[in-house]
Design a protein around this motif. Structure first.
Motif, short mmCIF file in Angstrom:
data_model
loop_
_atom_site.label_atom_id
_atom_site.label_comp_id
_atom_site.label_asym_id
_atom_site.label_seq_id
_atom_site.Cartn_x
_atom_site.Cartn_y
_atom_site.Cartn_z
N THR A 1 0.82 -1.20 0.00
CA THR A 1 0.00 0.00 0.00
C THR A 1 0.86 1.26 0.00
O THR A 1 0.50 2.27 -0.65
CB THR A 1 -0.94 0.00 1.22
N ILE B 1 2.07 1.55 -3.72
CA ILE B 1 1.07 1.69 -4.78
C ILE B 1 -0.23 2.19 -4.15
O ILE B 1 -0.85 1.51 -3.33
CB ILE B 1 0.83 0.35 -5.51
N VAL B 2 -0.65 3.38 -4.53
CA VAL B 2 -1.83 4.02 -3.96
C VAL B 2 -3.08 3.21 -4.28
O VAL B 2 -4.02 3.12 -3.48
CB VAL B 2 -1.96 5.47 -4.48
N PHE B 3 -3.07 2.58 -5.44
CA PHE B 3 -4.25 1.82 -5.84
C PHE B 3 -4.59 0.72 -4.84
O PHE B 3 -5.76 0.40 -4.61
CB PHE B 3 -4.02 1.21 -7.24
N LEU B 4 -3.54 0.13 -4.21
CA LEU B 4 -3.79 -0.98 -3.29
C LEU B 4 -4.37 -0.50 -1.96
O LEU B 4 -4.71 -1.33 -1.11
CB LEU B 4 -2.49 -1.74 -3.02
N LEU C 1 -7.27 0.83 -1.60
CA LEU C 1 -8.65 0.33 -1.59
C LEU C 1 -8.68 -1.16 -1.24
O LEU C 1 -9.56 -1.63 -0.49
CB LEU C 1 -9.31 0.59 -2.95
N SER C 2 -7.70 -1.90 -1.80
CA SER C 2 -7.64 -3.33 -1.49
C SER C 2 -7.37 -3.55 -0.01
O SER C 2 -7.95 -4.44 0.62
CB SER C 2 -6.56 -4.01 -2.33
N ARG C 3 -6.48 -2.73 0.52
CA ARG C 3 -6.17 -2.85 1.94
C ARG C 3 -7.40 -2.57 2.79
O ARG C 3 -7.68 -3.28 3.78
CB ARG C 3 -5.04 -1.89 2.31
#
Length: 483
Positions: free
Chosen positions: A277, A280-283, A285-287
């Motif tokens: 996280t 990568i900023v995108f992760l 949301l996954s986190r």
């Protein structure tokens, strides 16, 4: 002074040296500035599968007895070396053959006294009967009937059942978990074992369709057992155990009785998610999604834990009621009368009279034989309700067994007790019992004398009841021999 102390301690330790085959080693040291010290290494065995009391896990001794072993080591010169065994039967064999010198937690029995000597009692535990939830509640061993009872082989309860209930069909198992699994597999209808270990097993496995179904005989009175010839260890062990503070006992009990299993969190996965996280900023949301999933799982585990806690509270409440009350009539039972009432009388002054009444239903067997046991049970419940209505609030009514009842009347003379029996007789005669049964009862009365044990008073009242029945029943007989 250092030399004198050394001589005294050396004399004390000579018996230990004589038993060198049992006690592994003794180390002795003294100097002008330091007093003599003695360290004794003792081989000991435990039950390898009896949590929370004791067990062997990954070659290590764990459980309540392990904390007491550590406490003895911290407060005495004794040092202990564990000799692992694979079963309780093997542990007993090691003690008999001298491969172990001591075991820290067991009951004293006649057979074990042949090769062991015992410390004072330092831990007590009730025993219970366990069955599936669809089975009926039982008062105790006397109501087992044709059911099969699983009993751990070599345990004190195994000897107890064989001696006092030889008619009970038993299934010997190696340990308590195997006995509970025998009930789950329906190889046995019941299992008898320690309430604490049963609760721990149910919580750890989630087998909440098991229930406590009755009282399992005498409570465990657990002691340290040492082999014959090693009795010189007992005075020191007793001294240490007798001086354990109550707060320390509670701490040890709570440490091993608070058993609840929640799966370990996968911290490695969480760390990986956090690391990715940061890159990568995108992760992010996954986190967030993973954390929310984890919270839901944790909430579910906490709900399971709360359900287990509530079940334990309910089970303990049922056990407490069952231990003090008769399941059919809801009156106090013999256990409550013997233990609680007798202790209350000992704590009171005997300035006022205490009267004991024993009553028995006349020809009750004919009711069971002619109308069935269901009608007999109904009559017992109706009579119990009638007795509770007639006696005073301060009087104690208990079902002694079968069709026999006991009434304890404090601050009551023989004349007042006789009047109460006459009043009960009149109410019974006027009562309309089920099946239009005309019920009569016989009464025996005795007054507790000064400094007289309750057991003696009970025996006199029981003899009076026998006289009332011998004289034709439906009558009152008074024993005034102690007045």
């Amino acid at each position: 002074m250092g030399r004198y102390a050394s001589v005294i301690l050396l004399c004390f330790c000579l018996p230990l040296v004589a038993n060198a085959e049992r006690l592994a080693s003794i180390y002795y040291h003294s100097s002008e500035d330091q007093p003599a010290t003695i360290t004794t290494s003792i081989r000991y065995c435990v039950d390898p599968d009896w949590l929370p009391y004791e067990a062997i896990r990954d070659g290590q001794h764990v459980g309540i007895s392990s904390d007491y072993i550590q406490y003895i080591e911290a407060h005495s010169p004794l040092r202990f070396n564990l000799v692992p065994t694979t079963s309780w039967s093997e542990t007993l064999s090691f003690l008999q053959t001298g491969r172990c010198d001591l075991t820290p937690l067991l009951n004293q029995t006649a057979s074990r006294e042949e090769y062991l000597r015992f410390s004072h009692v330092y831990f007590r535990s009730p025993n219970v009967l366990v069955s599936l939830k669809d089975q009926p509640f039982l008062q105790g061993f006397e109501n087992i009937g044709s059911r099969t009872l699983a009993v751990p082989k070599g345990y004190r309860l195994d000897e107890y059942v064989q001696q006092y209930y030889p008619g009970v069909q038993t299934l010997e198992v190696d340990n308590e978990p195997e006995g509970l699994e025998a009930v789950l597999d329906k190889r046995a209808s019941l299992f008898v074992g320690s309430m604490f270990s049963v609760n721990a097993y149910i919580q750890q496995t989630g087998f909440n369709h098991l229930k406590i179904a009755g009282w399992g005989g005498p409570e465990d009175e657990l002691r340290v057992g040492v082999t014959a010839g090693s009795e010189e260890l007992l005075p020191l062990i007793n001294q240490v155990l007798d001086n354990v503070e109550e707060l320390e006992r509670i701490k040890i009990y709570q440490k091993w009785n608070n058993v609840a299993i929640i799966d370990e969190t996968n911290y490695q996965l969480i760390y990986q998610v956090i690391a990715v996280t940061l890159l990568i900023v995108f992760l992010l949301l996954s986190r967030t999604y993973l954390v929310s999933q984890y919270n839901r799982r944790l909430t579910g585990k906490n709900e399971q834990l709360e359900a287990l806690r509530q079940q334990l509270v309910t089970t303990n409440a049922e056990l407490e009621f069952l231990s003090n009350h008769d399941p059919l009539t809801k009156l106090y039972n013999r256990h409550y009368f013997n233990r609680q009432i007798t202790e209350d009388l000992r704590s009171e002054t005997q300035d006022d009279s205490t009267c004991l009444i024993i009553l028995d239903i006349d020809y009750f067997k004919q009711i069971n034989d002619n109308l069935g046991h269901a009608m007999g049970d109904k009559i017992l419940m109706e009579l119990s309700h009638l007795l509770q209505q007639v006696v005073r609030e301060t009087d104690v009514v208990a079902r002694w067994g079968g069709e026999e009842f006991v009434i304890l009347c404090r601050h009551t003379s023989l004349n007042a007790g006789t009047a109460l029996c006459e009043r009960i007789t009149q109410v019974i005669a006027e009562c309309h019992f089920s099946g239009e049964i005309k019920l009569t009862c016989s009464f025996g009365i005795a007054q507790l004398g000064d400094d007289e044990p309750m057991q003696s008073c009970f025996e006199r009242a029981d003899k009076a009841l026998y006289q009332a029945k011998s004289l034709g029943r439906n009558r009152i007989y008074i024993d005034d021999s102690h007045n």
